[in-house]
Design a protein around this motif. Structure first.
Motif, PDB file in Angstrom:
ATOM      1  N   PRO A 180       0.789  -1.233   0.000  1.00  0.00           N
ATOM      2  CA  PRO A 180       0.000   0.000   0.000  1.00  0.00           C
ATOM      3  C   PRO A 180       0.823   1.286   0.000  1.00  0.00           C
ATOM      4  N   ARG A 181       2.109   1.206   0.279  1.00  0.00           N
ATOM      5  CA  ARG A 181       2.928   2.423   0.420  1.00  0.00           C
ATOM      6  C   ARG A 181       3.445   2.919  -0.912  1.00  0.00           C
ATOM      7  N   LYS A 182       3.338   4.233  -1.137  1.00  0.00           N
ATOM      8  CA  LYS A 182       3.883   4.838  -2.347  1.00  0.00           C
ATOM      9  C   LYS A 182       5.386   5.056  -2.181  1.00  0.00           C
ATOM     10  N   THR A 183       6.028   5.376  -3.296  1.00  0.00           N
ATOM     11  CA  THR A 183       7.468   5.631  -3.241  1.00  0.00           C
ATOM     12  C   THR A 183       7.735   7.089  -2.900  1.00  0.00           C
ATOM     13  N   ASP A 184       8.955   7.355  -2.517  1.00  0.00           N
ATOM     14  CA  ASP A 184       9.431   8.727  -2.448  1.00  0.00           C
ATOM     15  C   ASP A 184       9.779   9.139  -3.864  1.00  0.00           C
ATOM     16  N   LYS A 185       9.662  10.406  -4.155  1.00  0.00           N
ATOM     17  CA  LYS A 185      10.040  10.921  -5.479  1.00  0.00           C
ATOM     18  C   LYS A 185      11.366  11.664  -5.314  1.00  0.00           C
ATOM     19  N   ARG A 186      12.457  10.946  -5.571  1.00  0.00           N
ATOM     20  CA  ARG A 186      13.790  11.521  -5.422  1.00  0.00           C
ATOM     21  C   ARG A 186      14.435  11.818  -6.770  1.00  0.00           C
ATOM     22  N   GLY A 187      13.743  11.439  -7.857  1.00  0.00           N
ATOM     23  CA  GLY A 187      14.298  11.659  -9.187  1.00  0.00           C
ATOM     24  C   GLY A 187      15.455  10.723  -9.495  1.00  0.00           C
ATOM     25  N   GLU A 188      15.491   9.574  -8.819  1.00  0.00           N
ATOM     26  CA  GLU A 188      16.596   8.636  -9.014  1.00  0.00           C
ATOM     27  C   GLU A 188      16.211   7.548 -10.000  1.00  0.00           C
ATOM     28  N   GLY A 189      17.202   6.895 -10.539  1.00  0.00           N
ATOM     29  CA  GLY A 189      16.987   5.768 -11.431  1.00  0.00           C
ATOM     30  C   GLY A 189      17.598   6.013 -12.797  1.00  0.00           C
ATOM     31  N   GLN A 190      17.498   4.996 -13.638  1.00  0.00           N
ATOM     32  CA  GLN A 190      18.055   5.065 -14.992  1.00  0.00           C
ATOM     33  C   GLN A 190      17.003   4.569 -15.973  1.00  0.00           C
ATOM     34  N   GLN A 191      16.990   5.161 -17.157  1.00  0.00           N
ATOM     35  CA  GLN A 191      16.073   4.755 -18.211  1.00  0.00           C
ATOM     36  C   GLN A 191      16.873   4.346 -19.439  1.00  0.00           C
ATOM     37  N   ASP A 192      16.304   3.397 -20.203  1.00  0.00           N
ATOM     38  CA  ASP A 192      16.920   2.928 -21.448  1.00  0.00           C
ATOM     39  C   ASP A 192      18.308   2.335 -21.215  1.00  0.00           C
ATOM     40  N   VAL A 193      18.401   1.508 -20.159  1.00  0.00           N
ATOM     41  CA  VAL A 193      19.619   0.763 -19.869  1.00  0.00           C
ATOM     42  C   VAL A 193      19.251  -0.721 -19.820  1.00  0.00           C
ATOM     43  N   PRO A 194      20.189  -1.615 -20.119  1.00  0.00           N
ATOM     44  CA  PRO A 194      19.886  -3.039 -19.954  1.00  0.00           C
ATOM     45  C   PRO A 194      19.568  -3.347 -18.489  1.00  0.00           C
ATOM     46  N   VAL A 195      18.547  -4.176 -18.276  1.00  0.00           N
ATOM     47  CA  VAL A 195      18.188  -4.597 -16.923  1.00  0.00           C
ATOM     48  C   VAL A 195      18.221  -6.119 -16.868  1.00  0.00           C
ATOM     49  N   SER A 196      18.590  -6.645 -15.716  1.00  0.00           N
ATOM     50  CA  SER A 196      18.639  -8.090 -15.516  1.00  0.00           C
ATOM     51  C   SER A 196      17.506  -8.485 -14.585  1.00  0.00           C
ATOM     52  N   ILE A 197      16.564  -9.272 -15.121  1.00  0.00           N
ATOM     53  CA  ILE A 197      15.390  -9.680 -14.351  1.00  0.00           C
ATOM     54  C   ILE A 197      15.178 -11.172 -14.546  1.00  0.00           C
ATOM     55  N   GLY A 198      15.161 -11.912 -13.466  1.00  0.00           N
ATOM     56  CA  GLY A 198      14.891 -13.342 -13.537  1.00  0.00           C
ATOM     57  C   GLY A 198      15.866 -14.096 -14.415  1.00  0.00           C
ATOM     58  N   GLY A 199      17.138 -13.704 -14.385  1.00  0.00           N
ATOM     59  CA  GLY A 199      18.170 -14.388 -15.156  1.00  0.00           C
ATOM     60  C   GLY A 199      18.244 -13.990 -16.614  1.00  0.00           C
ATOM     61  N   VAL A 200      17.477 -12.962 -17.012  1.00  0.00           N
ATOM     62  CA  VAL A 200      17.451 -12.520 -18.409  1.00  0.00           C
ATOM     63  C   VAL A 200      17.822 -11.042 -18.470  1.00  0.00           C
ATOM     64  N   ILE A 201      18.732 -10.716 -19.379  1.00  0.00           N
ATOM     65  CA  ILE A 201      19.055  -9.307 -19.607  1.00  0.00           C
ATOM     66  C   ILE A 201      18.121  -8.793 -20.698  1.00  0.00           C
ATOM     67  N   ILE A 202      17.389  -7.727 -20.372  1.00  0.00           N
ATOM     68  CA  ILE A 202      16.478  -7.088 -21.314  1.00  0.00           C
ATOM     69  C   ILE A 202      17.051  -5.732 -21.658  1.00  0.00           C
ATOM     70  N   SER A 203      17.268  -5.514 -22.946  1.00  0.00           N
ATOM     71  CA  SER A 203      17.787  -4.240 -23.428  1.00  0.00           C
ATOM     72  C   SER A 203      16.638  -3.410 -23.998  1.00  0.00           C
ATOM     73  N   PRO A 204      16.788  -2.096 -24.010  1.00  0.00           N
ATOM     74  CA  PRO A 204      15.758  -1.263 -24.632  1.00  0.00           C
ATOM     75  C   PRO A 204      15.524  -1.724 -26.075  1.00  0.00           C
ATOM     76  N   GLY A 205      14.255  -1.838 -26.451  1.00  0.00           N
ATOM     77  CA  GLY A 205      13.915  -2.270 -27.800  1.00  0.00           C
ATOM     78  C   GLY A 205      13.747  -3.768 -27.953  1.00  0.00           C
ATOM     79  N   ASP A 206      14.171  -4.570 -26.969  1.00  0.00           N
ATOM     80  CA  ASP A 206      13.857  -6.000 -26.997  1.00  0.00           C
ATOM     81  C   ASP A 206      12.340  -6.136 -26.943  1.00  0.00           C
ATOM     82  N   TYR A 207      11.849  -7.327 -27.247  1.00  0.00           N
ATOM     83  CA  TYR A 207      10.411  -7.575 -27.210  1.00  0.00           C
ATOM     84  C   TYR A 207      10.068  -8.405 -25.990  1.00  0.00           C
ATOM     85  N   VAL A 208       9.021  -7.996 -25.306  1.00  0.00           N
ATOM     86  CA  VAL A 208       8.576  -8.647 -24.087  1.00  0.00           C
ATOM     87  C   VAL A 208       7.138  -9.101 -24.291  1.00  0.00           C
TER      88      VAL A 208
END
Length: 161
Positions: free
Chosen positions: A118-146
């Motif tokens: 139920p708790r919202k996040t703080d808005k600190r302006g942190e994070g990265q966009q359009d970078v490869p992410v590793s989720i569940g043993g898979v690297i997903i790059s921007p533009g990959d298909y999900v």
């Protein structure tokens, strides 16, 4: 693309390059099966980038959020979900939590996440966009298909449909 034409088991059977994200996903959106080109976000307990993305034209794409697996703060709720629908996003895949789950379930939006909080996040302006992410043993790059359905989430560098 969204709709019932997506079957992750069939896609993995037909395409050797389809990679399954090896996590136990929960469906929170009103659309259970969805897919599209990935826009990636990496953030931790701060959904500032998610908030800005859902306000942009989605063009049937999927926002893939590596939230570090945290279930302490929700990276998506009903207001951002409504923005995503309004702006044409197919869905979101979130390695983290969501909130306002009853409202999300009524929206024409795919939402896969690990859990809810139920708790919202703080808005600190942190994070990265359009970078490869590793989720569940898979690297997903921007533009990959999900692609996602009630069986799970898969990714591919090329379109499978």
């Amino acid at each position: 693309m969204s709709g019932t034409g997506i079957s992750t088991p069939d896609l993995t059977d037909d395409h050797a390059g389809a990679r399954a994200l090896e996590l136990q996903w929960r469906n929170f959106g009103g659309i259970a099966a969805f897919g599209g080109a990935a826009v990636t976000v990496k953030c931790f307990e701060d959904n500032s980038l998610v908030k800005s993305l859902v306000q942009e034209p989605g063009e049937g794409r999927v926002i893939v959020v590596d939230g570090g697996g945290s279930l302490r703060r929700a990276l998506l709720g009903d207001m951002l979900g409504a923005d995503a629908v309004k702006n044409g996003w197919a869905g979101l895949v979130i390695r983290g939590a969501v909130r306002d789950v009853d409202e999300l379930a009524t929206m024409a939006l795919g939402v896969k996440a690990l859990g809810c909080c139920p708790r919202k996040t703080d808005k600190r302006g942190e994070g990265q966009q359009d970078v490869p992410v590793s989720i569940g043993g898979v690297i997903i790059s921007p533009g990959d298909y999900v692609y996602a359905d009630n069986n799970g989430v898969i990714a591919s560098p090329e379109p499978l449909l």
